[in-house]
Each structure stands twice: as C-alpha cells, then as structure tokens.
Scaffold this active site. Structure first.
Site, PDB file in Angstrom:
ATOM      1  N   GLU A 118      -6.949   7.725  -4.965  1.00 18.99           N
ATOM      2  CA  GLU A 118      -7.584   7.418  -3.389  1.00 18.99           C
ATOM      3  C   GLU A 118      -6.342   8.063  -2.264  1.00 18.99           C
ATOM      4  OE1 GLU A 118      -7.484   3.600  -0.667  1.00 18.99           O
ATOM      5  OE2 GLU A 118      -6.799   3.006  -3.093  1.00 18.99           O
ATOM      6  N   ARG A 151       0.749   0.059 -16.250  1.00 17.04           N
ATOM      7  CA  ARG A 151       1.534   0.699 -14.943  1.00 17.04           C
ATOM      8  C   ARG A 151       3.323   1.122 -15.548  1.00 17.04           C
ATOM      9  NH1 ARG A 151      -0.455  -0.152 -11.106  1.00 17.04           N
ATOM     10  NH2 ARG A 151       1.195   0.804  -9.474  1.00 17.04           N
ATOM     11  N   LYS A 201       2.320   3.674  -3.131  1.00  7.18           N
ATOM     12  CA  LYS A 201       2.702   4.369  -1.993  1.00  7.18           C
ATOM     13  C   LYS A 201       2.944   3.830  -0.640  1.00  7.18           C
ATOM     14  CE  LYS A 201      -1.776   5.839  -4.175  1.00  7.18           C
ATOM     15  NZ  LYS A 201      -2.897   5.983  -3.624  1.00  7.18           N
TER      16      LYS A 201
HETATM   17  P1  ATP Z   1      -1.143   2.526  -5.233  1.00 11.56           P
HETATM   18  O1  ATP Z   1      -0.956   0.612  -5.626  1.00 11.56           O
HETATM   19  O2  ATP Z   1       1.097   2.768  -4.926  1.00 11.56           O
HETATM   20  O3  ATP Z   1      -1.077   2.891  -3.775  1.00 11.56           O
HETATM   21  P2  ATP Z   1      -2.644   3.162  -6.708  1.00 11.56           P
HETATM   22  O4  ATP Z   1      -3.096   2.722  -8.155  1.00 11.56           O
HETATM   23  O5  ATP Z   1      -3.620   2.059  -5.685  1.00 11.56           O
HETATM   24  O6  ATP Z   1      -1.092   3.105  -6.194  1.00 11.56           O
HETATM   25  P3  ATP Z   1      -4.151   4.953  -6.967  1.00 11.56           P
HETATM   26  O7  ATP Z   1      -4.816   6.049  -6.182  1.00 11.56           O
HETATM   27  O8  ATP Z   1      -5.652   4.203  -6.433  1.00 11.56           O
HETATM   28  O9  ATP Z   1      -3.052   4.581  -6.917  1.00 11.56           O
HETATM   29  O10 ATP Z   1      -4.094   5.960  -8.374  1.00 11.56           O
HETATM   30  C1  ATP Z   1      -5.292   6.486  -9.149  1.00 11.56           C
HETATM   31  C2  ATP Z   1      -4.898   6.211 -10.030  1.00 11.56           C
HETATM   32  O11 ATP Z   1      -3.611   6.429 -10.685  1.00 11.56           O
HETATM   33  C3  ATP Z   1      -5.288   4.776 -11.190  1.00 11.56           C
HETATM   34  O12 ATP Z   1      -6.390   5.424 -12.078  1.00 11.56           O
HETATM   35  C4  ATP Z   1      -4.543   4.071 -11.276  1.00 11.56           C
HETATM   36  O13 ATP Z   1      -3.765   3.476 -12.632  1.00 11.56           O
HETATM   37  C5  ATP Z   1      -3.142   5.115 -11.265  1.00 11.56           C
HETATM   38  N1  ATP Z   1      -1.773   4.423 -11.344  1.00 11.56           N
HETATM   39  C6  ATP Z   1      -1.324   4.558  -9.796  1.00 11.56           C
HETATM   40  N2  ATP Z   1       0.269   4.130 -10.103  1.00 11.56           N
HETATM   41  C7  ATP Z   1       0.597   4.003 -11.458  1.00 11.56           C
HETATM   42  C8  ATP Z   1       1.353   3.472 -12.631  1.00 11.56           C
HETATM   43  N3  ATP Z   1       2.689   2.732 -12.054  1.00 11.56           N
HETATM   44  N4  ATP Z   1       1.473   3.670 -13.439  1.00 11.56           N
HETATM   45  C9  ATP Z   1       0.459   4.605 -14.907  1.00 11.56           C
HETATM   46  N5  ATP Z   1      -0.619   4.530 -13.578  1.00 11.56           N
HETATM   47  C10 ATP Z   1      -0.858   4.640 -12.538  1.00 11.56           C
HETATM   48 MG    MG Z   2      -5.336   1.950  -4.955  1.00 10.57          MG
END
Ligand code: ATP
Ligand code: MG
Length: 611
Positions: free
Chosen positions: A69, A314, A324
C-alpha cells in the site's frame, strides 16, 4: 536517488542460496512438475477471461507479486517479502509484478510511490520482463471490480445491506454464536442492482449501506459471514479523483487484482490465513458461468486456473519495530531524524546506515520462510552486513577517542619535523586494490583507551615500560604520560625503537604483544563520526501493546569528532569501510562531502551487544 552502479544485480545472490528449499519452493516445484499453470494465457496486460483468452501461452512460468500500500516507507519486513516474491519469480522462470495496492482512498499518497519503486530497484529487482513493464496499480481495476460486484448481484451472490453498523456487528455473531441474517438479505437481484447503482451514483450517504457477499451467516469462519465487499466513502482518490464514491474492501479487491494479473502464487503474511476461504470463494464464483432466471447466462468473468494464496510468517526482528504507523510516529514526534535516519529499519534508513542490497538479500535467504511466527535476532541482520562487507570493504585507520602520542626521541633519531611514509593494504585479501599511504611523525593521535597508567591483567597496550607496535609503523616503548590538574591524561609519551618499521628487514626482531592503531597530526583529517546503536533497549519494544516509546535507547546516537587517515579524505558518499579495530563505517549519503567528512557506524566488528 540511486545510481546504476550501486544497484545490485539480481544475480548477486550466493550460488547456494537457490538450493535452500522451503515450503513455497516445494509448492512451486510441484506445480511446475504437474503443469498446474501450463495452460494459462497472457494477453500482455491485466484483464478478464475474454481478454486473456485472446492472448498467447504465458511466457512466465509463474507469476508472483509484491503489493504494498503506498502509505509509508518500506521497511526490513518488506525487504523479506520483496526478496521472496521477486526471488521466486527469478529462480523459476517467472515474473514478479510490482503492484501498488491503492484501493483505500484515505491513506495513500504519491509521495511514497517513488520511494517504494526506488527501494525495490535498489534491492536488486525489477519488474520488466518479456518486453513488458509489470508495474500496476490496483485502482486501475476499479471498473472491473465494480463489474464483478454487479456480476455477484446478478448471480444472487451479493446484496445491499442497510442495517446500522451496530446491528451489523451484533448480527455477525462471534466465535461461539452463529450470525443472524440481515433483514435485507432476501432482497431480489433487481432490487439489489438498483440499490447498488444508487450507492455508486451518490444517492446514499457515507456508511448508509454496504454491499455484502451472500455466503453463510453461520459459517464457523467469521470472515465468511457475508463479508462487506463495497462501502460508500466520499473521498478523493490519488489516481481516480472523485470518479467513485464507493470503494471495494481490501478482501474483495485483492483476489481480483491477483486474478486479473494472472498471478499463480499469491504470497502473503499469516494474518490473511482466515481470509483464504473467501479468496477462493470469490475467485471461484467469478470464474464460473451462472444461470439467470430467464434462461440467459452470465458468462465467467475471470480466467482459470485461479491464483492461490499462501501464507508465510512475517518478519519480527528483535529491537526493531516494523509497523508503518509506529515508524511514522517516530518520525512525526522527532524521535529520529526522518524516514532515512540510519537507526530506522526502513530500507532508506538501512541504506544510509551502510546496509547493501547484497546484505539484505543474504538476510532474506538466511532467515528463510516458515509457516509459524518467530523472532529473528537483530544480530542476524548485523551478521549479514558484516559477512557482506568484510570481503570487500576498504580498510582505514581512524581514532575515535583521540589523545596525543608524542615520540620523544623522534627529532633526535629522524630529524626534527621529519615525516616518514608508511603504507598498508587497502584490503588484506585483495592485493589488486593496492595500498594506502600515510605519514608517521613525532606527533600522533591514538585511542585514549590504549593507555593505562596501571594496566589491568592482560592489558598489552601502552603503559610505562611496555612496548607495542604502531600498526604499519614502528615499535615504540611507552615512558609515561602528561596529565592535567584533574588527572586526565593529555599526552602519552613514548620512544621510537629504531629499525622496527613494518615491512623492513629485521623489523620483527623486537617482539611485542600489542598492536595499536593511530593516525598522525601531519596528515590525518578530522571527521564527524555518528555512532549509531539500537533504537530500543528492549528486545520486543511493542510486544503485547507495550508503549514502545518507553524503551527508546537514549544512547542510540553519539556524535563524535574523530581523526581519520588521509585515504579517507577522498571517500565518496555511500562508500563503506572497515575502520581497523572499530567496525564498519559508511560515508553518509546525505551529509558527507569532500571538506566535510561524515561517517556512520554500520556495525561493530563482532556482536558485542550486552544483553
Ligand atoms: P504495515 O502493517 O506496517 O502497514 P503492511 O503489511 O500493511 O505493513 P503492505 O504495504 O500492505 O504493508 O505490505 C506489502 C507486502 O509486504 C505485503 O505482501 C506484506 O505481506 C509484506 N510485509 C509487510 N510487512 C512484512 C513483514 N514484517 N514481514 C514480511 N512481509 C511483510
Ligand atoms: Mg497493509
């Protein structure tokens, strides 16, 4: 901003990395062996069943995607996901799509888009394959998503629910109690279609209605109890502006994005496991032909075979926060100096700290992928950086906590104001890189901790009567020190022992137990050195809803003035070094310039963090 030559090539991954198997590799290998996706067609861009049917056999053996995102900067957790998705595509003759998951109009910003693209490229990956740039944004699929919603309504599989939010919540039930049907659940297809179009046309206010999939209010999986798939939200979208006042829910949008892009393996984190039944339900329904009342048919919208979702754990890294939202809080409250502060686990922060694409790829390989959550020790990340830098980083001498050393017999032996040339290999195992040159003279800088008036047992460095070698220079014998009124040492005194210069015949005739680093007054330059340490003092700073700000490490940044040898004067921003005895340092990407030397500590020579 990145330059072409500081980007890793994707072939830089260690040879044996490809051999480390994991459950995802096994799934892909089995799909390839069985030809699960061999019949797929690809018409050159994302699209529906009819469009792809007009295409050619897909040149990509598998398709994966990285779908952030655009609502923040990427962090080390994303790096794991990037290396995984792009790495699998690379290793199995596939393509990984770079997709912005921008279906939520409220949180997204174009500001983040560039930084995300830059981070992925810097890590060593790109989305160009078979003459196509596989760079997509989910909001380009809004038209199709709307069509899919009407399709479900026409197939009798979705309804407009106008219960209040509270009623909807109560009627959803919980783990112990099945849900109750909404009074709107039995609306006719025609009524639903009309009402949904009214939603789209702005006739209803925000929150007044949602479109729900009609599945099973008694399902043991709460996500299957008629999940909402469209909501009304008057918000300007960064891509589509005010075209829409209804937006798809993530759980509806994501499977459709995957299907339009002909993704084969949709890899996400474990928290989406409970969403998988809906992912499958939705794609199955949209890939089927449905009979209509009047004998007409609703032909399938999406091509088969459908993408499949797989979940992995994760990344949780000790002493690090990977939300984030919380990272934004650190930036907004001034706890760090921006998103690229070298203490931040963002990719821009890690980069400024001296992390290389290779070290992060190595990290992703070492931690592997598993199906259950665990914590990775921060030292694993640092170990990867050391292992990457040790064989290639140029060496240099720097004195971080300087005190003067005077060679009291220098003038007499060598002549006053005389300087002698010394040299050292740029890298001990890479003779082809050549030598560094520097001068030795009467006045030098050494580390304050290298002198002890009354040495503890096992101390082999400077104390009255002891001999040590000045690295790449001479053996000297300490004769004492001058102190100020407070007893603080202001100058260490020693005598040079003739004929002991490193690299000259007989230089080792005088045996010593200690070797110390130094730079000389004559040619050393002063530099700002930023000693970074972990940002948190607790291993799990935000575990169990803890206030992570409470464990901010007050000593995570110490700025000192050091003296560095002259070879470091011409160093370029981003250049990495091993400062002998001290660890790895990088010339700061932003503040370092000729005339203003700024070095960041990446990591020590070994893991010395005390628990
Ligand atoms: P946040 O919760 O910090 O906003 P998010 O998971 O919503 O992080 P996205 O931008 O949706 O962030 O993530 C893009 C991709 O990165 C997704 O496919 C997610 O699974 C992966 N991702 C995010 N955080 C992690 C993590 N800590 N370990 C592995 N993969 C991750
Ligand atoms: Mg997300």
């Amino acid at each position: 901003m990145s330059t072409a030559n500081d980007k890793a090539k994707s072939t830089d991954v260690p040879e044996d990395a490809h051999k480390v198997s994991n459950f995802l590799r096994q799934i892909i290998e089995s799909d390839l062996a069985q030809g699960t996706y061999a019949s797929r067609k690809w018409a050159g861009a994302p699209g529906d069943a009819a469009y792809h049917a007009s295409g050619h056999p897909d040149p990509a053996k598998i398709r994966t995607r990285f779908p952030p995102e655009p609502n923040g900067y990427l962090h080390v957790g994303h790096a794991k996901s990037i290396c995984l998705n792009f790495g699998l595509a690379r290793d199995y003759g596939g393509v990984c799509h770079m997709r912005f998951d921008d279906t939520n109009p409220e949180k997204e910003d174009t500001e983040y888009v560039d930084s995300i693209l830059d981070a992925v490229q810097w890590l060593g990956f790109n989305w160009d394959a078979h003459g196509t740039s596989h760079l997509y944004q989910a909001s380009d699929y809004f038209d199709f998503m709307y069509r899919a919603a009407e399709f479900l309504i026409q197939a009798g599989l979705a309804y407009v629910d106008e219960q209040s939010a509270d009623d909807m919540k109560i009627n959803r039930g919980d783990f112990n109690n099945p849900g109750k049907d909404s009074p709107f659940r039995s609306r006719t297809r025609e009524e639903n279609l009309t009402r949904f179009r009214e939603m789209r046309d702005g006739k209803l206010s925000d929150g007044a209605a949602v479109l729900r999939a009609k599945i099973d209010m008694a399902s043991p999986n709460i996500n299957m109890r008629d999940p909402a798939i469209y909501r009304i939200r008057r918000a300007t979208h960064h891509n589509t502006g005010d075209t829409w006042c209804i937006y798809p829910m993530y759980t509806f949008a994501h499977p459709i994005e995957d299907a339009l892009e002909q993704i084969t393996h949709s890899i996400c984190t474990l928290e989406f496991e409970d969403q998988r039944p809906f992912y499958d339900w939705l794609l199955t329904r949209l890939s089927e032909t449905h009979a209509l009342k009047d004998g007409a048919q609703l032909s399938a919208l999406l091509a088969l075979p459908n993408p499949k979702q797989y979940e992995f754990a994760r990344l949780n890294l000790t002493y690090v926060i990977t939300s984030k939202r919380k990272l934004a809080q650190l930036v907004n409250e001034g706890k760090v100096n921006g998103w690229d502060d070298p203490r931040m686990p963002t990719i821009v922060g890690l980069r400024r700290r001296g992390y290389t694409p290779e070290s992060l790829q190595l990290f992703a390989e070492r931690i592997g992928v598993t199906k259950s959550d665990s914590w990775i020790d921060y030292s694993t990340l640092e170990g990867c950086l050391r292992d990457d830098l040790d064989p290639k980083a140029a060496r240099g001498m720097a004195v971080l906590d300087p005190v003067q050393l005077t060679l009291t017999n220098w003038d007499e032996l060598m002549g006053s104001d005389t300087l002698e040339s010394c040299q050292a290999p740029i890298h001990p195992h890479l003779p082809e890189l050549g030598k560094r040159q520097f001068k030795i003279g009467k006045s030098l800088w050494i580390e304050r901790t290298d002198y002890e008036e009354t040495p503890p047992k096992g101390f082999f460095r400077l104390f009255p009567g002891n001999k040590v070698r000045l690295k790449y220079g001479y053996v000297i014998e300490c004769t004492g020190a001058k102190k100020d009124a407070k007893g603080q040492v202001t100058e260490v005194l020693a005598q040079l022992i003739p004929d002991t210069k490193s690299g000259t015949p007989g230089s080792d005739s005088v045996k010593v137990k200690g070797v110390i680093t130094w730079v000389s007054h004559a040619d050393a330059a002063s530099a700002e050195v930023r000693l970074y340490d972990r940002l948190f003092t607790e291993a799990n700073p935000d575990a169990g809803g803890k206030d992570f700000l409470a464990s901010l490490n007050p000593d995570s940044l110490k700025v000192i003035t050091a003296y560095v040898e002259p070879s470091l004067l011409s160093s370029k921003p981003d250049a990495k070094f091993q400062f002998e005895r001290h660890g790895y340092f990088v010339a700061d990407r932003t503040d370092h310039a000729s005339g203003k030397l700024v070095f960041n500590r990446c990591t020590g020579l070994k893991d010395t963090w005390t628990k």
